[in-house]
Design a protein around this motif. Sequence first.
Motif, mmCIF file in Angstrom:
data_model
loop_
_atom_site.group_PDB
_atom_site.id
_atom_site.type_symbol
_atom_site.label_atom_id
_atom_site.label_comp_id
_atom_site.label_asym_id
_atom_site.label_seq_id
_atom_site.Cartn_x
_atom_site.Cartn_y
_atom_site.Cartn_z
ATOM 1 N N GLN A 40 93.230 42.542 102.542
ATOM 2 C CA GLN A 40 93.353 41.395 101.632
ATOM 3 C C GLN A 40 92.395 41.501 100.458
ATOM 4 O O GLN A 40 92.642 40.961 99.393
ATOM 5 C CB GLN A 40 93.105 40.086 102.381
ATOM 6 C CG GLN A 40 94.363 39.527 102.993
ATOM 7 C CD GLN A 40 94.406 39.669 104.494
ATOM 8 O OE1 GLN A 40 93.523 40.265 105.084
ATOM 9 N NE2 GLN A 40 95.441 39.129 105.100
ATOM 10 N N ALA A 41 91.277 42.212 100.672
ATOM 11 C CA ALA A 41 90.334 42.394 99.569
ATOM 12 C C ALA A 41 90.961 43.279 98.493
ATOM 13 O O ALA A 41 90.892 42.972 97.308
ATOM 14 C CB ALA A 41 89.046 43.016 100.091
ATOM 15 N N ILE A 87 100.199 49.642 110.688
ATOM 16 C CA ILE A 87 100.241 49.162 109.299
ATOM 17 C C ILE A 87 98.835 49.077 108.714
ATOM 18 O O ILE A 87 98.597 49.448 107.569
ATOM 19 C CB ILE A 87 100.936 47.790 109.228
ATOM 20 C CG1 ILE A 87 102.435 47.996 109.405
ATOM 21 C CG2 ILE A 87 100.646 47.087 107.921
ATOM 22 C CD1 ILE A 87 103.250 46.763 109.263
ATOM 23 N N GLN A 88 97.873 48.627 109.520
ATOM 24 C CA GLN A 88 96.519 48.494 108.981
ATOM 25 C C GLN A 88 95.919 49.851 108.620
ATOM 26 O O GLN A 88 95.295 49.999 107.574
ATOM 27 C CB GLN A 88 95.622 47.749 109.971
ATOM 28 C CG GLN A 88 95.977 46.260 110.051
ATOM 29 C CD GLN A 88 94.989 45.444 110.854
ATOM 30 O OE1 GLN A 88 94.235 45.986 111.652
ATOM 31 N NE2 GLN A 88 94.997 44.142 110.656
ATOM 32 N N VAL A 89 96.112 50.835 109.489
ATOM 33 C CA VAL A 89 95.556 52.160 109.209
ATOM 34 C C VAL A 89 96.240 52.768 107.979
ATOM 35 O O VAL A 89 95.593 53.322 107.087
ATOM 36 C CB VAL A 89 95.701 53.089 110.443
ATOM 37 C CG1 VAL A 89 95.256 54.505 110.104
ATOM 38 C CG2 VAL A 89 94.888 52.553 111.615
ATOM 39 N N LYS A 90 97.551 52.606 107.930
ATOM 40 C CA LYS A 90 98.312 53.136 106.803
ATOM 41 C C LYS A 90 97.896 52.456 105.494
ATOM 42 O O LYS A 90 97.729 53.103 104.452
ATOM 43 C CB LYS A 90 99.806 52.887 107.068
ATOM 44 C CG LYS A 90 100.742 53.475 106.071
ATOM 45 C CD LYS A 90 102.159 53.527 106.663
ATOM 46 C CE LYS A 90 103.198 53.729 105.584
ATOM 47 N NZ LYS A 90 103.735 52.473 105.027
ATOM 48 N N ILE B 33 98.598 41.877 106.431
ATOM 49 C CA ILE B 33 97.559 42.556 105.679
ATOM 50 C C ILE B 33 97.532 42.054 104.242
ATOM 51 O O ILE B 33 96.844 42.569 103.401
ATOM 52 C CB ILE B 33 97.817 44.071 105.660
ATOM 53 C CG1 ILE B 33 99.269 44.323 105.280
ATOM 54 C CG2 ILE B 33 97.517 44.698 106.995
ATOM 55 C CD1 ILE B 33 99.512 45.672 104.700
ATOM 56 N N LYS B 34 98.313 41.016 103.967
ATOM 57 C CA LYS B 34 98.447 40.542 102.589
ATOM 58 C C LYS B 34 97.812 39.187 102.382
ATOM 59 O O LYS B 34 97.504 38.470 103.331
ATOM 60 C CB LYS B 34 99.942 40.412 102.263
ATOM 61 C CG LYS B 34 100.698 41.709 102.445
ATOM 62 C CD LYS B 34 101.609 41.908 101.285
ATOM 63 C CE LYS B 34 101.576 43.326 100.876
ATOM 64 N NZ LYS B 34 102.852 43.941 100.718
ATOM 65 N N ASP B 55 106.480 39.415 108.443
ATOM 66 C CA ASP B 55 107.159 40.561 107.839
ATOM 67 C C ASP B 55 108.667 40.572 108.049
ATOM 68 O O ASP B 55 109.306 41.612 107.971
ATOM 69 C CB ASP B 55 106.583 41.887 108.367
ATOM 70 C CG ASP B 55 105.193 42.133 107.792
ATOM 71 O OD1 ASP B 55 104.982 41.768 106.627
ATOM 72 O OD2 ASP B 55 104.349 42.670 108.530
ATOM 73 N N ALA B 56 109.253 39.425 108.379
ATOM 74 C CA ALA B 56 110.705 39.378 108.567
ATOM 75 C C ALA B 56 111.340 38.778 107.309
ATOM 76 O O ALA B 56 110.679 38.106 106.530
ATOM 77 C CB ALA B 56 111.046 38.532 109.785
#
Lengths: 472, 213
Positions: A40-41, A87-90, B33-34, B55-56
């Motif tokens: 998010q940062a 997803i986080q690692v990517k 993550i957003k 995410d859907a």
Amino acid sequence: MAGKTLYDKLWEQHVVKERDDGTALIYIDRQLLHEVTSPQAFEGLRIAGRKPWRLDANLATPDHNVPTTSAERESGIAGIQDPVSRIQVKTLDENCDEFGITEFKMADKRQGIVHVVGPEQGATLPGMTVVCGDSHTATHGAFAALAHGIGTSEVEHVLATQCLIQRKMKNLLIRVDGELGAGITGKDVVLHIIGVIGTAGGNGTAMEFGGSAIRSLSMEARMTMCNMAIEAGARVGMVGFDDITSEYVKGRPYAPKGEQWEMALAAWKDLVSDDDAVFDKVVEIRAEDIKPQVTWGTSPEMVTTIDGTVPTLADAADEVQRSGFERAYQYMGLTPGQKITDIKLDRVFIGSCTNSRIEDLRAAADVAKGRKVAGSVKQALVVPGSGLVKAQAEAEGLDKVFIEAGFEWREPGCSMCLAMNADKLGSGEHCASTSNRNFEGRQGYGGRTHLVSPAMAAAAAIAGHFVDVREL
Amino acid sequence: MKPFTVHKGIAAPMDRANIDTDMIIPKQFLKSIKRSGFGPNLFDELRYLDEGQPDADNSGRPLNPDFVLNQPRYQGASVLLARENFGCGSSREHAPWALEDFGFRAIIAPSYADIFFNNSFKNGLLPIVLDDATVDRLFKAVAANEGYELTIDLAQQKVITPDGEEIPFEVDAFRKHCLLNGLDDIGLTLQDADDIRAYEQNRRQQAPWLFGA
Ligand code: SF4
């Protein structure tokens, strides 16, 4: 005029500007990034159309979510089973690529737990301010650095401005004088301290560890102690600079070289509290009093010695502690007065940013050598803190010692410290763990964590219950 | 952060006290993550008839026809009219992110939860406090008039109704300054960019080893 504490000096050296409201703008020399608290940062930067202020001040590596079995690691990011972890690692990889930040990616030998990687690379240096979106950033204070954990919006703030808005804390000195007994490690010292001052004992302070016993400790042991300053309520843990510090730092990839090394050394010599420095509070501990420690409850302050017993309600200081004890007996499945050596273990975890450095692995391997993990123990994991620690251990043959004794030898990462990847405790299982938090559910839903040193964890794995490592 | 000067938009009524952050954005969306893209899941449990997943794709989900924001007359609303203690619950910044992403720029309510109130300012969303009776009057006016638009003039600290009534409101001077100029915490610090550069230059001389390639 009274002398200054190490914290006073580090603070003063980093003030960019004092503000009217009592806060100050503090310059940050190093930011470490990992996959959980940075997405998010980075997105915030993108939304606002901002760029990182200084790329070379940042260093990233994924750790919390990475798998630790070589089978899962071989297929790279696509091989990570859990979708959120993947997803986080990517996303970390993509963000670092997009913004141009140096990252030790999952397949890099230098990848590992940020708090192991920073010091190992010399990316953590004396006199620095170090931040990371993780509370155990206090670890880096072992280098006479000012290091603390921050939240995601602060990660973004540091990326964009190289500064943080801070309020100065109070000075607390924990002085450990005397000589530590054989087999007593930094982990035992810090658990003992938390037992004495409690998990709120360091609230609002920068905690410095001093005294002759601390001066004799290795950098690894000092890191273990500073790592757990946060469990004693302090955001910052610190140890003053000395020859042990410079020995450790010298020659590391990011450490200064040649003429700059000499210049740095001269500046670093002053990174100690002055003799006449005034602390807001001083706690004195006698090194001779410290025995191997084992936590019995669900907070790091619920700790006792290996020859001790689970405390009874009569031992509780007040009503609050009494109800905490009651709840902990129930969660941990223990009875008051029960001997610590009677606690049987289902799993053993040697790893985490507290205790996964080479010295930790050597201590555990010493105990494991020529012995076998008890049949009643379902799993005994050894997870090195970084790819380089792993390589070093393998060069010394420690992996073979562990494997022969029946331990699993894993790839580097946070692993069972917080159970964000597949390494977890089952409900009701007891685990001897070298990590830093024994909170309810920390290592898996219903899991029961007992915090110990690496040697004590290895000894517990062999015996199937806790034993005094000094009597082996 | 987008500056907030004068804003005019359709008002939508959320006629319920104690709207908590879980109603604003349910917890399954925190795994994201957003910090953008939460708009389609704003008030997810009230707004849809099924359970939302992170995410859907939300476009095919069954809408709850009774939910206020699903009614045609409130499409495009950007001012939220709410009851007391709006935004109580957790400290998640996802709540103002979701409201903002949906298109809201201001909220009018008799009171707010503290953390939510702070987080809103940080994200360019203006939470206005008006007394109970005034808020109640606005609820009635919105119900009675389709397409009821409110104008919010931050510089003048006034809410202006379609018939020209001006309702004054209070706002902290520093926060007002930040919103008017679109300054978030980072923007504020960057006002001191010269000081940071000066410090850096000095430090580079004293400790050149800290400045790598
Ligand atoms: S090892 Fe554990 S405490 Fe350390 S950074 Fe990883 S999750 Fe946090």
